[in-house]
Design an enzyme around this catalytic site. Structure first.
Site, PDB file in Angstrom:
ATOM      1  N   LYS A 106       0.849  -1.197   0.000  1.00  0.00           N
ATOM      2  CA  LYS A 106       0.000   0.000   0.000  1.00  0.00           C
ATOM      3  C   LYS A 106       0.884   1.246   0.000  1.00  0.00           C
ATOM      4  O   LYS A 106       1.431   1.651   1.018  1.00  0.00           O
ATOM      5  CB  LYS A 106      -0.911   0.024   1.242  1.00  0.00           C
ATOM      6  CG  LYS A 106      -2.082   0.960   1.021  1.00  0.00           C
ATOM      7  CD  LYS A 106      -2.641   1.546   2.283  1.00  0.00           C
ATOM      8  CE  LYS A 106      -1.984   2.839   2.684  1.00  0.00           C
ATOM      9  NZ  LYS A 106      -1.979   3.946   1.747  1.00  0.00           N
ATOM     10  N   GLU A 139       9.112   2.426  11.166  1.00  0.00           N
ATOM     11  CA  GLU A 139      10.117   3.510  11.074  1.00  0.00           C
ATOM     12  C   GLU A 139       9.355   4.818  11.096  1.00  0.00           C
ATOM     13  O   GLU A 139       8.540   5.072  10.211  1.00  0.00           O
ATOM     14  CB  GLU A 139      10.897   3.402   9.764  1.00  0.00           C
ATOM     15  CG  GLU A 139      11.748   2.159   9.642  1.00  0.00           C
ATOM     16  CD  GLU A 139      12.909   2.142  10.608  1.00  0.00           C
ATOM     17  OE1 GLU A 139      13.280   3.222  11.119  1.00  0.00           O
ATOM     18  OE2 GLU A 139      13.419   1.044  10.867  1.00  0.00           O
ATOM     19  N   CYS A 177      12.871  12.081   6.871  1.00  0.00           N
ATOM     20  CA  CYS A 177      12.827  11.843   8.308  1.00  0.00           C
ATOM     21  C   CYS A 177      14.215  12.074   8.911  1.00  0.00           C
ATOM     22  O   CYS A 177      14.349  12.346  10.092  1.00  0.00           O
ATOM     23  CB  CYS A 177      12.278  10.469   8.636  1.00  0.00           C
ATOM     24  SG  CYS A 177      13.054   9.181   7.691  1.00  0.00           S
ATOM     25  N   GLU A 184       8.021  17.251  15.142  1.00  0.00           N
ATOM     26  CA  GLU A 184       8.517  17.074  13.775  1.00  0.00           C
ATOM     27  C   GLU A 184       7.675  17.916  12.826  1.00  0.00           C
ATOM     28  O   GLU A 184       6.456  17.806  12.812  1.00  0.00           O
ATOM     29  CB  GLU A 184       8.443  15.605  13.369  1.00  0.00           C
ATOM     30  CG  GLU A 184       9.132  15.361  12.047  1.00  0.00           C
ATOM     31  CD  GLU A 184       9.102  13.905  11.608  1.00  0.00           C
ATOM     32  OE1 GLU A 184      10.106  13.458  11.045  1.00  0.00           O
ATOM     33  OE2 GLU A 184       8.088  13.224  11.814  1.00  0.00           O
TER      34      GLU A 184
END
Ligand SMILES: Cc1cc2nc3c(=O)[nH]c(=O)nc-3n(C[C@H](O)[C@H](O)[C@H](O)COP(=O)(O)OP(=O)(O)OC[C@H]3O[C@@H](n4cnc5c(N)ncnc54)[C@H](O)[C@@H]3O)c2cc1C
Length: 1003
Positions: free
Chosen positions: A680, A761, A795, A891
């Site tokens: 996906k 992750e 990231c 973040e």
């Protein structure tokens, strides 16, 4: 034979060997055993010690490099201890004593070290500026030595710095031209065979004139550098000054040649005769470059100066090519360079009508060969010149000047700090094992040996290479083991053309429809995902079928049906599917990168790197699975097979920011382990994901092994994650979704017969610390790229910069200037560094954070947004932010950087470790002690020292974090596949009535 053909056994100078030897001996005789100053003074002693042991040399030169940035005796003493305390062999007793007592008497260490560096600077640097250099120049002219002057300070990190450099050059031209007008003429150095030549000769490094040189966009570099160089050439022309372009690393070579030719072809400079360019004989393609220059000069019917050098960046070029897997641009054997030098020298002299020859070498053999070739052609002494570096090989200079040749001293001027890389290059050159200077003046190799024909040794080296079947990569390509896929070298014109063609080709596919792929069959749905170009949201890249629960169930069914066979397919066969996929990705890499440019707003280099990483994942996981599969232990009478079996159906949920690499990495890891997969992708990158699916099918993946199921995460993703038939979820994305998956995976559902495994992750709030002694020239570009590359949407991106107080103002000032000049715009334009963010939601969210930042801190910088409808956000820098503020903890996933001033390393580390994340982290420092401390204490899955913190490479930098950044798995690492497998042991008692087969041993 690789690269440029040098010569046969006897080279360009072979039949002239006796004459060259005679001329060489004459030069040696005139040198009369004298040593250059550099081998006598403190610099000489330092070089002496360094030549006794390689590790000491490394430490000594690193210590010298950092010294000018240290501003207290205590700091100097600490660095002396850290660099030299552990490598004492080779240091004389008084120095050893000095190092040992330095913590107690820091002023002593500081005094001695500063004195040493000051003397070294005086050895190689003529003065601080042109005017201060005048008395020394006058003295040199009496010897007689001509000069060329260069201003120290190479790479400019911002346009402000590049402009300042240009201004200093203009000043130099004016000052020296004014002074030189009053100098009495010295015929030997002021005239050639045709008449007067300029007394003032200036050398310019182009990297200092433009800060945004980008390999994919040489035209921009040519235009901007030309704009700064043109006024220098015009001023030089007006004042009768000579300008020579230095040659730097190969990254700039083509641009330098092009600028030289284009500017000299302009009306105001067409008849300007006093311009030259350096040509590096250590380059394999230097002969071709010479022919091109010559052809151009002939076509223009003009005479240009070529300064023939061997080249000063040999180690750098070799290391860089090796790291990147690119062909080595330089010869690997010193004799090949020397032989090529003589060959090029002869060719230049033969074309003296078009080329004014300047031979820059300290090597007596090379100089003697030039002399003999000139004599054979009947050329007078004044028709060419020798050039040597200031502070080096004085006896050679004086010998040649004494023989009536024109000798020019290359004199840098400037401050020590910007001149350190130049100084260290000179130290390395003087102490190089391969160098002529060390052999001549230190090791006292007999002249006859130094004067041997280099072509003979070059020929032997060539044969040797052929015997060992080395290839153009200098023998480093080892097909047995995993090798990273080289990134595309966009400075090569053909690669740029291929990328442009690919962008064109991808455009023609815009708007196409793409189906789901379930059980090998295409499935069309009523709903569709519209994938757009974030740089032009009106542009539809593709319309992709949108899966719902029904399609998710169908995919589960297909994956379940394919599992029994695939899980028992041999590891070898599974690995081969991956390798074939890797090969297809390689063949189609330009098109795939181009698609990333349009669908995800990646600049060329980022798109290319993503495809290369996907290729790496295919090859690495194939080889890893082969390694893991072979595992068996035996003792006499008993065999134990510790092996791994697949877990079952894996759901791969991938992000859009590395649209191919991460999707491919998680999918190939799952499938090579024998699982079947429901893939996906992120909706924003579903066309690229379809291309990947298509690659897998063409690579021979059986139907149902991987199923392509784009759809809304909340609906399809959540349904699959919760489903009892799913055994494994591999997820990369936001912390919020990741934590939800982790939790859901832990809930056992009715009918579920196994425990689910989740590989998650997630994000980061990554910090980089800049030490007081950090190399700011290196740090600033690394900060800019880590924070703003791909718009900060990695990231691994840098979002918290912590600078120790002594360096804070300098770093911040240069950082803001560097960020100001970043090229923002549409990513399909070569040279764009910052494109759009991925979509409207990201755009709004990031801008909200920018507004928040204005309340939580001080807006130190906000760049310009390019015009157009795309989701463009400029680079933003905040200062005066509390480490506890939201913008310092959450973040943002955009180009927003907070900069903090720390009093000391304790504070910096506490702040760096003070978030819930632990993904990447970095440190710039030249203190070995501090580096060791940060290596041990910085909480991050990937810690980078003295480099940027993004761009992890498969196998070399297994990637992933801990704390709230992830489950501690390392993509591209040796443990990664184990997460997709279940370990199992089968133990068989082989003994029957006391007999057992012969022991097979461990494998
Ligand atoms: C006036 C002047 C201007 C200069 N301008 C430039 C410039 O613009 N750009 C630039 O790059 N350099 C420049 N240099 C530096 C120059 O390249 C070095 O000083 C020169 O290479 C040293 O060569 P040599 O003949 O004096 O010494 P040698 O000791 O005979 O040669 C040393 C050179 O051999 C080559 N070499 C060393 N090891 C190997 C190996 N294993 N395989 C193949 N080749 C090897 C390297 O080029 C090395 O520098 C300039 C030098 C002078 C004198």
């Amino acid at each position: 034979m690789m690269g440029g053909q040098i010569s046969g056994k006897s080279g360009a100078s072979g039949s002239l060997q006796p004459e060259i030897e005679a001329r060489g001996l004459e030069i040696f005789a005139r040198m009369n055993g004298q040593k250059p100053g550099v081998f006598r003074n403190i610099t000489g002693r330092l070089m002496d010690w360094s030549m006794r042991n390689e590790p000491l040399k490394m430490q000594l030169f690193r210590f010298v490099d950092v010294l000018p940035t240290l501003n207290s005796p205590g700091e100097i003493a600490r660095h002396a201890q850290e660099y030299l305390g552990g490598v004492t062999a080779g240091l004389p007793a008084p120095v050893l004593w000095g190092v040992r007592v330095s913590p107690k008497m820091p002023w002593l260490a500081a005094f001695a070290a500063r004195k040493g560096v000051a003397q070294m600077a005086r050895t190689f640097i003529l003065a601080r500026n042109g005017i201060e250099a005048v008395p020394a120049l006058r003295k040199m002219r009496r010897l007689p030595l001509a000069f060329t002057m260069d201003i120290l300070g190479e790479t400019a990190v911002s346009e402000l710095e590049a402009g300042q450099y240009q201004a200093r050059y203009l000043e130099l031209i004016e000052d020296l031209a004014r002074e030189a007008a009053n100098w009495p003429a010295v015929k030997q150095i002021d005239c050639d065979e045709r008449g007067d030549i300029p007394r003032v000769n200036i050398s310019v490094k182009l990297s200092a004139l433009y800060s945004q040189i980008h390999p994919a966009d040489p035209e921009a570099a040519i235009e901007r550098i030309s704009a700064r160089l043109r006024p220098l050439l015009l001023a030089a022309r007006q004042r009768g000054v000579f300008i020579n372009l230095d040659m730097e690393s190969t990254a700039l070579k083509d641009v330098t040649f092009e600028i030289f030719k284009r500017l000299l072809d302009e009306p105001g400079l067409r008849d300007y005769p006093h311009a030259g360019i350096a040509l590096q004989a250590y380059l394999r393609d230097s002969e071709r470059e010479l022919e091109e220059l010559l052809g151009w000069a002939k076509s223009q019917n003009r005479r240009i100066t070529i300064r023939l050098i061997k080249g000063a960046y040999w180690d750098y070029e070799t290391l860089l090519a090796r790291q990147r897997g690119w062909p080595l641009p330089v010869f690997q054997n010193k004799a090949e360079t020397d032989a090529n030098y003589e060959k090029l020298a002869r060719r230049m002299l033969e074309n003296q009508r078009f080329i004014n020859c300047a031979f820059a070498t300290h090597n007596v053999r090379s100089a003697a060969a030039c002399i003999v070739h000139a004599e054979k052609l009947g050329l007078p002494r004044s028709s060419f010149e020798f050039q040597m570096l200031h502070g080096m090989a004085e006896p050679v200079k004086l010998a040649l000047a004494g023989m009536g040749y024109r000798v020019r001293d290359y004199c840098p001027v400037g401050e020590v700090l910007p001149g350190m890389s130049y100084l260290v290059r000179r130290l390395l050159e003087n102490t190089s094992n391969e160098g002529f200077l060390r052999a001549t003046f230190k090791e006292l190799v007999p002249p006859e040996a130094l004067l041997r024909d280099p072509a003979e040794a070059a020929h032997a080296a060539d044969n040797d290479r052929e015997r060992h079947h080395d290839n153009e990569y200098g023998g480093i390509m080892d097909r047995e083991h995993f090798q990273n896929e080289p990134l595309t070298d966009f400075k090569i014109a053909d690669n740029r053309r291929r990328m442009q063609d690919a962008l064109q080709a991808v455009r023609t596919e815009f708007g196409r429809k793409y189906p789901l792929v379930i059980g090998g069959g295409e499935v069309w749905t009523e709903g569709e995902i519209t994938s757009i170009n974030p740089a032009r949201p009106g542009e539809v890249i593709g319309r992709v079928a949108k899966a719902g629960r029904a399609e998710a169930d169908a995919a589960l069914h297909a994956a379940g049906a394919a599992f029994p066979k695939w899980s028992r397919t041999s590891v070898e066969e599974r690995a081969r599917v991956l390798e074939r996929a890797g090969e297809l990705l390689r063949r189609e890499r330009f098109e795939l990168a181009a698609l990333e440019v349009f669908e995800t707003g990646k600049p060329w280099i980022e798109g290319d790197a993503d495809v290369a990483e996907a290729i790496d994942f295919c090859n690495f996981y194939a080889s890893e699975m082969r390694r893991i599969a072979a595992c068996r232990y035996a003792v006499p009478g008993e065999t134990s097979i510790h092996h791994y079996i697949p877990r079952g159906i894996a759901v791969v949920i991938a992000p859009w920011n590395f649209p191919l690499a991460i999707l491919c990495g998680m999918t190939t890891a799952a499938m090579v382990a024998g699982n079947t997969v429901i893939m996906k992708p992120a909706e924003q990158s579903s066309v690229i994901a379809w291309r990947f699916m298509n690659v897998l099918q063409r690579a021979g993946m059986p139907a149902g092994v991987v199923n392509y199921l784009p759809g809304p995460g909340e609906e399809v993703g959540a349904w699959l994650v919760e489903h009892p038939e799913v055994s494994l979820i591999a997820f990369t994305g936001s912390r919020k979704v990741g934590l939800g998956i982790f939790e859901a995976a832990g809930r056992v559902k009715p009918r579920q017969k196994h425990l689910k495994h989740a590989v998650c992750e997630m994000g980061g709030k990554n910090a980089m610390i800049i030490d007081n002694d950090a190399d700011v020239d290196e740090a600033v570009p690394a900060i800019v790229y880590s924070a703003f590359g791909y718009q900060g949407q990695k990231c691994s991106a840098l979002s918290r910069l912590i600078v120790l107080k002594d360096n804070y103002d300098r770093v911040l000032e240069r950082l803001i200037e560097a960020a100001r000049d970043l090229k923002a715009g549409r990513p399909e334009e070569p040279g764009t560094v910052m494109g759009p963010v991925i979509d409207r939601a990201a755009y709004d969210r990031i801008l909200d954070y920018v507004e928040l930042g204005k309340q939580e801190g001080r807006l130190a910088f906000q760049g310009q947004v390019p015009e157009g409808e795309g989701y463009f956000i400029p680079p933003v820098i905040f200062t005066d932010v509390s480490p506890l503020a939201r913008i310092a903890r959450e973040e943002i996933f955009g180009p927003v950087l907070c900069v903090f001033k720390a009093q000391n390393l304790d504070e910096a580390l506490a702040w760096a470790n003070g978030t819930e994340y632990a993904l990447t982290g970095g440190f710039f420092s030249r203190s070995p002690g501090n580096i060791e401390r940060v290596k041990a204490e910085l909480e991050a899955g990937n810690v980078y020292i003295n480099r940027g913190i993004t761009g992890a490479m498969v196998a070399r930098h297994p990637f992933g974090g801990f704390k709230m950044s992830g489950t501690g798995t390392k993509a591209g690492g040796r443990d990664y596949l184990l997460h997709f497998l279940l370990p199992r042991v089968v133990t068989e008692n082989d003994m029957r009535r006391g007999f057992a087969p012969e022991e097979a041993g461990d494998e």
